[in-house]
Write a protein that holds these residues in place. Structure first.
Motif, PDB file in Angstrom:
ATOM      1  N   PRO A   1       0.779  -1.423   0.113  1.00 40.14           N
ATOM      2  CA  PRO A   1      -0.220   0.280  -0.052  1.00 40.14           C
ATOM      3  C   PRO A   1       1.261   1.572   0.016  1.00 40.14           C
ATOM      4  N   LYS A   2       1.980   0.937   0.846  1.00 35.90           N
ATOM      5  CA  LYS A   2       2.631   2.328   0.541  1.00 35.90           C
ATOM      6  C   LYS A   2       3.324   2.647  -0.569  1.00 35.90           C
ATOM      7  N   LYS A   3       4.149   1.681  -1.064  1.00 33.08           N
ATOM      8  CA  LYS A   3       4.589   2.010  -2.875  1.00 33.08           C
ATOM      9  C   LYS A   3       3.273   2.429  -3.939  1.00 33.08           C
ATOM     10  N   SER A   4       2.072   1.852  -2.952  1.00 30.76           N
ATOM     11  CA  SER A   4       1.249   2.381  -4.429  1.00 30.76           C
ATOM     12  C   SER A   4       0.671   3.461  -4.609  1.00 30.76           C
ATOM     13  N   LEU A   5       1.068   3.793  -2.393  1.00 32.15           N
ATOM     14  CA  LEU A   5       0.097   5.394  -2.403  1.00 32.15           C
ATOM     15  C   LEU A   5       1.437   6.870  -2.902  1.00 32.15           C
ATOM     16  N   GLN A   6       2.110   5.651  -3.349  1.00 29.46           N
ATOM     17  CA  GLN A   6       3.524   6.561  -3.789  1.00 29.46           C
ATOM     18  C   GLN A   6       3.739   6.758  -5.578  1.00 29.46           C
ATOM     19  N   TRP A   7       3.235   5.819  -6.158  1.00 32.74           N
ATOM     20  CA  TRP A   7       2.861   5.862  -6.912  1.00 32.74           C
ATOM     21  C   TRP A   7       1.705   6.759  -7.933  1.00 32.74           C
ATOM     22  N   LEU A   8       0.424   7.215  -7.211  1.00 29.30           N
ATOM     23  CA  LEU A   8      -0.628   7.765  -7.249  1.00 29.30           C
ATOM     24  C   LEU A   8      -0.315   9.410  -6.897  1.00 29.30           C
ATOM     25  N   ARG A   9       0.315   9.322  -6.156  1.00 29.93           N
ATOM     26  CA  ARG A   9       0.736  10.744  -5.487  1.00 29.93           C
ATOM     27  C   ARG A   9       1.672  11.651  -6.482  1.00 29.93           C
ATOM     28  N   LYS A  10       2.460  10.563  -7.222  1.00 35.52           N
ATOM     29  CA  LYS A  10       3.638  11.439  -8.456  1.00 35.52           C
ATOM     30  C   LYS A  10       2.117  11.275  -9.861  1.00 35.52           C
ATOM     31  N   ALA A  11       1.529  10.254  -9.666  1.00 41.46           N
ATOM     32  CA  ALA A  11      -0.118  10.257 -11.155  1.00 41.46           C
ATOM     33  C   ALA A  11      -0.769  11.626 -10.717  1.00 41.46           C
ATOM     34  N   LEU A  12      -0.941  12.489  -9.479  1.00 35.04           N
ATOM     35  CA  LEU A  12      -1.443  13.159  -9.834  1.00 35.04           C
ATOM     36  C   LEU A  12      -0.436  14.326  -9.582  1.00 35.04           C
ATOM     37  N   ALA A  13       0.095  13.885  -8.968  1.00 26.20           N
ATOM     38  CA  ALA A  13       1.782  15.649  -9.335  1.00 26.20           C
ATOM     39  C   ALA A  13       1.669  15.758 -10.977  1.00 26.20           C
ATOM     40  N   LEU A  14       1.776  15.097 -11.469  1.00 24.46           N
ATOM     41  CA  LEU A  14       2.165  15.053 -12.639  1.00 24.46           C
ATOM     42  C   LEU A  14       1.390  15.569 -13.660  1.00 24.46           C
ATOM     43  N   ALA A  15      -0.602  15.198 -12.863  1.00 20.00           N
ATOM     44  CA  ALA A  15      -1.633  15.500 -14.035  1.00 20.00           C
ATOM     45  C   ALA A  15      -1.432  17.475 -13.479  1.00 20.00           C
ATOM     46  N   ALA A  16      -0.777  17.730 -12.387  1.00 15.05           N
ATOM     47  CA  ALA A  16      -1.244  19.100 -12.137  1.00 15.05           C
ATOM     48  C   ALA A  16      -0.066  19.901 -12.813  1.00 15.05           C
ATOM     49  N   ALA A  17       0.682  19.685 -13.119  1.00 14.16           N
ATOM     50  CA  ALA A  17       1.988  20.104 -13.721  1.00 14.16           C
ATOM     51  C   ALA A  17       1.405  20.910 -15.038  1.00 14.16           C
ATOM     52  N   PRO A  18       2.283  21.937 -15.323  1.00 13.96           N
ATOM     53  CA  PRO A  18       1.588  23.005 -16.193  1.00 13.96           C
ATOM     54  C   PRO A  18       2.030  21.672 -17.601  1.00 13.96           C
ATOM     55  N   GLY A  19       1.500  22.553 -18.440  1.00 15.41           N
ATOM     56  CA  GLY A  19       1.874  21.146 -20.067  1.00 15.41           C
ATOM     57  C   GLY A  19       0.251  20.529 -19.889  1.00 15.41           C
ATOM     58  N   PRO A  20       0.566  19.773 -21.148  1.00  9.89           N
ATOM     59  CA  PRO A  20      -1.173  18.853 -21.898  1.00  9.89           C
ATOM     60  C   PRO A  20      -1.867  18.303 -20.379  1.00  9.89           C
ATOM     61  N   PRO A  21      -3.020  18.058 -20.231  1.00 12.97           N
ATOM     62  CA  PRO A  21      -3.568  17.505 -18.763  1.00 12.97           C
ATOM     63  C   PRO A  21      -2.999  16.067 -19.112  1.00 12.97           C
ATOM     64  N   GLY A  22      -3.275  15.589 -17.880  1.00 14.70           N
ATOM     65  CA  GLY A  22      -2.393  14.423 -17.054  1.00 14.70           C
ATOM     66  C   GLY A  22      -3.553  13.162 -17.309  1.00 14.70           C
ATOM     67  N   LEU A  23      -5.072  14.079 -16.097  1.00 10.82           N
ATOM     68  CA  LEU A  23      -5.782  13.105 -16.380  1.00 10.82           C
ATOM     69  C   LEU A  23      -6.732  13.572 -15.688  1.00 10.82           C
ATOM     70  N   SER A  24      -7.956  13.042 -16.567  1.00  9.28           N
ATOM     71  CA  SER A  24      -9.354  13.080 -16.695  1.00  9.28           C
ATOM     72  C   SER A  24      -9.807  14.037 -15.163  1.00  9.28           C
ATOM     73  N   MET A  25     -10.830  13.943 -15.233  1.00 11.17           N
ATOM     74  CA  MET A  25     -11.755  14.702 -13.726  1.00 11.17           C
ATOM     75  C   MET A  25     -11.435  12.916 -13.150  1.00 11.17           C
ATOM     76  N   SER A  26     -12.395  12.082 -13.976  1.00  8.97           N
ATOM     77  CA  SER A  26     -12.873  11.074 -13.693  1.00  8.97           C
ATOM     78  C   SER A  26     -11.936   9.961 -13.326  1.00  8.97           C
ATOM     79  N   GLN A  27     -10.925  10.394 -13.759  1.00  6.79           N
ATOM     80  CA  GLN A  27      -9.422   8.801 -13.595  1.00  6.79           C
ATOM     81  C   GLN A  27      -8.891  10.100 -12.320  1.00  6.79           C
ATOM     82  N   ALA A  28      -8.662  11.205 -11.759  1.00  7.48           N
ATOM     83  CA  ALA A  28      -8.211  11.800 -10.755  1.00  7.48           C
ATOM     84  C   ALA A  28      -9.329  11.427  -9.497  1.00  7.48           C
ATOM     85  N   ALA A  29     -11.031  11.618 -10.402  1.00  8.28           N
ATOM     86  CA  ALA A  29     -11.805  10.836  -8.950  1.00  8.28           C
ATOM     87  C   ALA A  29     -10.949   9.502  -8.357  1.00  8.28           C
ATOM     88  N   ALA A  30     -10.990   8.796  -9.181  1.00  9.25           N
ATOM     89  CA  ALA A  30     -10.977   7.313  -9.614  1.00  9.25           C
ATOM     90  C   ALA A  30      -9.697   6.943  -8.447  1.00  9.25           C
TER      91      ALA A  30
END
Length: 108
Positions: free
Chosen positions: A8-37
């Protein structure tokens, strides 16, 4: 086997990274649905840690529902977490919302 080895700890790290990448400037990373999931999944993983942080779990479910209030599974899990936290009136409203959205499980 997934890249996190089921931790679970490593999985959380991956998901936090995905959210950080999605929030970064540039092309959209995650849709609203994906971010909610992602927030939902993070809440589930937080609940599986050796010492779950209930306020953090509630916050993550709430963030998921802010993005996608029609997620019946998230409504159900949030309602159950609210009940565990002793917030029974809020839990009832949330569990009823899950049921109205089509959720039909033994927990309801």
């Amino acid at each position: 086997v997934d890249a996190t080895g089921g931790s679970p700890k490593k999985s959380l790290q991956w998901l936090r990274k995905a959210l950080a990448l999605a929030a970064a400037p540039g092309p959209p990373g995650l849709s609203m649905s994906q971010a909610a999931a992602t927030y939902h999944d993070m809440a589930v993983l937080e609940s599986r840690l050796e010492r779950p942080n209930l306020p953090r779990i509630l916050e993550l479910y709430n963030q998921s529902l802010q993005l996608a209030p029609d997620r019946s599974l998230t409504q159900e899990h949030f309602g159950l977490a609210l009940a565990v936290a002793g917030r029974h009136a809020e839990a009832l409203v949330t569990l009823q919302a899950a049921q109205q959205l089509g959720r039909d499980s033994a927990e309801l």
